[in-house]
Design an enzyme around this catalytic site. Structure first.
Site, PDB file in Angstrom:
ATOM      1  N   GLU A  98      -5.735  -2.540  -0.801  1.00  0.00           N
ATOM      2  CA  GLU A  98      -4.602  -1.598  -0.777  1.00  0.00           C
ATOM      3  C   GLU A  98      -5.082  -0.148  -0.733  1.00  0.00           C
ATOM      4  OE1 GLU A  98      -1.852  -2.938  -0.114  1.00  0.00           O
ATOM      5  OE2 GLU A  98      -2.585  -4.960  -0.557  1.00  0.00           O
TER       6      GLU A  98
ATOM      7  N   GLU B 263       0.781  -1.229   0.000  1.00  0.00           N
ATOM      8  CA  GLU B 263       0.000   0.000   0.000  1.00  0.00           C
ATOM      9  C   GLU B 263       0.815   1.283   0.000  1.00  0.00           C
ATOM     10  OE1 GLU B 263       0.312  -1.189   4.470  1.00  0.00           O
ATOM     11  OE2 GLU B 263       0.133  -2.225   2.559  1.00  0.00           O
TER      12      GLU B 263
END
Length: 844
Positions: free
Chosen positions: A290, A256
């Site tokens: 994410e 992420e």
């Protein structure tokens, strides 16, 4: 300095100027990391790993420094405290470890190429530039990158590029963020871009080995996910852009990084014309996961790694919330019920499992925290419980306040509970702490005792477990009015059963919806009532019934043989979730038989009986307009028919293979793996095998490659098995990121098990050198554990792994997995006769 001292306690950065010069030809990184911050002591520490430091200056003057490899840092004597700017000149290797700054390799038109990318979580930013590499050490960053650039290359990072001077690419100043979220990439890329309703630029990037249309699906999901989160969180996306990048080599599933999310190619790019519905669901949920982190994890970050669950559990829940909102017809929560819930229940029942919240300091132990079944799946179930208890209005209000209070900063689990508690008027922390701070979960027993309906809780174990008297605040979600919202005591009586049953008019059930993290053991009176009314239960309730019975059998609270006669009652279901659990339970019966025995032949007949009607109904190829459930059920029943050695199914699969031999990638994606595996198992020769292996080497289609990686290891030919193991360490054939799937495939083949087990024992050091630096490494032990089920293999497992017990990051996995195999071996020994008799009876 004590190992537990966080570097942030000594020096608190506020801003970085990072200059990097990366040379792919010489595999060398050189640069300067200039850090402005507040020195709390005159002697500070800065993280570095694998670096050569040539000079350290503080406020323009050379200062002394020493290396400390144990804490992966350098100690710097500033001679003063307070506001200081430290400049560190360094060089570092460009490694192939898939950590830090590293090359991804791919082929385009037969030419080998590289794409440089990054992976800094958990503690690998220190391999890229000297920094205080801890989540709490948030700062702003100015990034300048130079590389051996040639025409047609692109460079991207967390923030937009602002200028290029003398070949140096300068990026805009970041917001305040943690070092592990910095990211950049450069090489020959293609992209597709769009803009959200609020003006955020969204892009999907990949190598040019993919067709441009393969970026479309991800772009659409990413755009709509960001729009959903901005609304749900009532908090704007905080950066100018959100880039999604597919890296050919990537150890995790996705990462992420703020504004530049990185993915395995299999989890981002897909062919819109030939991709299974299941794969679309998986890619969509990974993207949504994410992007959930861009707020929860990036905007507000855990204070230390012990609260890793705070990031991952939350994003794991939100991926389903988001996709359910933007694609409601997908019924994505059914995937949660068939993947996250059973994975958490299975792992969490083994004594010695980690709790969701774990104290941790050593970097190697931090990586070991990434237990998908606990930190992701169990933690997500905890948050699903909270959502069910407080409702979405309170959840959203609490999150809005949480983000407003902690934005660009750090938080703990207690901070989240405080925000949700204030919004809901409920003591969320008190309920959640019983789940997060202690491992395991309860089995709630429901029984009619002297005419009274009683319930009680006790910790559930699969295998030996030390009962420590743990109790939970259990959200019961019962279907009778007499059931309280929470069971906090050991046991309670609900009232006269006959009266309650008559008043309700339906069988007694707990955990309706299967949102709470416990299983239910009904006594015979209650269970027979449920079974007599099976047709009135919805699909999730049927899944839950079979799932709980299987776990109770694994935990030796009922006999496995008692489940076998029930299976046929679920065989005609058109629900994916029911078929998923049905064939999961049936598949578990395979451990009770030895290959090619009379018992296995009987089990194959059972599989044929369970699947025959559904195979006839659904056929081998998708049909226009069929339901999502039919698309998702077909693979279960076809796989069962092939295990059953059903001659019509074997012939049908072979016919499809022959008809499509010139374009096997073009076979319908949802059934392609079964067609390929059938061919390898039943019709293959060395020529066909080599054709498929060559296809694997050349294809850039991640879905097709995954199917080939599943099919090729099913061969029974010892020469071909040896050929497969021979390419395990050939990165031009099997990328290290994909090796685990190949190893599992060969190990899970009774004809390949010995060869695969010999390989991992003989080449363990190579494996550790190749993938030992990332969080996937321990899962090679888990994969091995998933296959072994005999006393002989248990002894060999212990002989090999017990000497490694003190290896940082491996201790818990080896201890737990030894217990898992011991439990399985004992279960098989005690139950195999009864189970095989029940199978024989069911196929008469």
């Amino acid at each position: 300095m004590a190992e537990s001292t966080h570097f942030y306690e000594l020096f608190q950065p506020t801003h970085y100027n990072v200059y990097l010069d990366i040379n792919r030809a010489t595999k060398l990184i050189s640069g300067t990391s200039t850090i402005t911050g507040d020195a709390k002591q005159a002697s500070i520490a800065i993280h570095q790993k694998f670096m050569t430091i040539s000079a350290v200056k503080a406020d323009g003057k050379d200062v002394p420094f020493t290396f400390d490899d144990q804490s992966e840092g350098i100690h710097i004597d500033l001679g003063k405290t307070g506001e200081t700017t430290v400049a560190i000149d360094f060089t570092a290797p460009l490694t192939d470890s898939m950590m830090g700054i590293y090359p991804s390799y791919y082929e385009l038109n037969g030419e080998k190429k590289e794409l440089i990318g990054t992976q800094f979580e958990t503690t690998a930013a220190r391999q890229a530039f000297p920094c205080v590499d801890e989540p709490e050490a948030k700062a702003t960053f100015d990034l300048a990158i130079k590389f051996d650039e040639h025409e047609g290359e692109t460079v991207i990072s967390n923030m937009p590029e602002v200028k290029v001077v003398d070949g140096v690419h300068y990026f805009d100043t970041t917001v305040r963020m943690s070092s592990y979220l910095i990211a950049f990439a450069f090489g020959e890329m293609q992209s597709k871009l769009t803009t959200t309703k609020s003006g955020v630029k969204v892009g999907v990037f990949s190598t040019k080995a993919h067709q441009p249309k393969e970026l479309d699906f991800a772009l659409d999901i990413a755009k709509r996910s960001i729009e959903f989160y901005e609304d749900f969180y009532q908090t704007p996306y905080p950066l100018p852009h959100s880039w999604q990048l597919a890296l050919p080599d990537f150890s995790a599933g996705a990462m992420e990084n703020w504004g530049l999310v990185t993915y395995r190619e299999a989890y981002l790019v897909l062919d819109p014309d030939n991709t299974s519905f299941e794969t679309k669901q998986r890619v969509a949920t990974v993207i949504a996961h994410e992007l959930a982190h861009q707020w929860f994890g990036d905007l507000v970050t855990m204070k230390w790694w012990d609260d890793l669950w705070l990031n991952e559990s939350f994003a794991n829940m939100m991926e389903y919330v988001a996709i359910d909102a933007i694609e409601p017809d997908w019924h994505i929560w059914e995937v949660f019920q068939t993947s996250e819930a059973p994975m958490a229940l299975q792992r969490d029942a083994t004594d010695g499992v980690q709790s969701v919240h774990v104290q941790v300091e050593d970097p190697a132990e931090i990586d070991a925290l990434f237990d998908g079944a606990i930190v992701y799946a169990k933690g997500a179930r905890m948050l699903v419980m909270v959502r069910a208890l407080i409702g979405d209005d309170a959840l959203r209000a609490g999150l809005k306040n949480y983000f407003a209070t902690h934005h660009y900063g750090n938080a703990t689990g207690a901070d989240l509970w405080a925000a949700l508690g204030a919004a809901s008027g409920m003591n969320v922390g008190a309920i959640m702490n019983s789940w997060l701070e202690q491992p395991g979960y309860p089995v709630v027993s429901a029984a009619v005792v002297d005419g009274k309906l009683t319930i009680s809780q006790q910790q559930f174990f699969v295998g030996e477990g030390k009962d420590a008297g743990r109790q939970w605040q259990v959200p019961l979600n019962g279907n009778y009015d007499a059931v309280p919202e929470i069971l906090a005591d050991k046991s309670m009586t609900l009232g006269d059963y006959a009266e309650l049953r008559q008043a309700s008019g339906q069988p007694f059930r707990l955990n309706v919806g299967n949102n709470s993290h416990f299983i239910v053991k009904y006594d015979d009176t209650l269970l027979q009532d449920i079974l007599a009314n099976l047709d009135t239960l919805d699909a999730i309730a049927q899944l839950q019934l079979l799932q709980d019975l299987r776990l109770l059998a694994e935990g030796r609270q009922i006999s496995y043989a008692a489940i076998v006669p029930l299976l046929s009652r679920f065989a005609d279901s058109r629900s994916t979730v029911v078929n998923d659990v049905l064939y999961g339970v049936a598949g578990n019966l395979r451990k009770f038989v030895t290959p090619d025995s009379a018992e296995e032949k009987a089990l194959r007949r059972l599989f044929d009986r369970l699947s025959a009607k559904q195979v006839a109904r659904l056929g081998w190829t998708p049909r226009a307009g069929e339901s999502n459930d039919d698309q998702l059920t077909r693979p279960f029943v076809l796989n069962a028919a092939l295990y059953a050695k059903n001659p019509e199914s074997i012939a049908a699969a072979h016919k499809l293979f022959v008809a499509n031999q010139d374009n096997l990638a073009g076979l319908p994606a949802a059934v392609r793996v079964f067609i390929l595996a059938n061919e390898v198992e039943n019709f293959s020769d060395a020529e066909v095998f080599d054709q498929l292996l060559n296809d694997y080497r050349k294809s850039s289609d991640a879905s097709y490659k995954a199917d080939l990686a599943a099919a090729l290891p099913t061969t029974s030919d010892a020469t071909l098995i040896a050929k497969l193991i021979g390419v395990f360490e050939d990165a031009d054939t099997v990328k290290p990121q994909d090796l685990r799937a190949w190893y599992r495939g060969v190990l899970n083949n009774s004809d390949g098990e010995q060869a695969a087990w010999d390989w991992i024992r003989n080449d363990w050091q190579w494996l550790e050198n190749t993938v030992g630096g990332d969080m996937e490494f321990t899962t090679y032990i888990t994969v091995t554990t998933g296959v072994f089920h005999t006393p002989e293999r248990l002894a060999e497992f212990k002989a090999f792994f017990e000497p490694k017990l003190n290896t940082p990051g491996l201790t818990r996995e080896i201890t737990m997995d030894t217990k898992v195999i011991e439990t399985r071996v004992a279960l098989i020994e005690d139950e195999k006769t009864a189970v095989n008799e029940a199978v024989a009876e069911a196929t008469k």
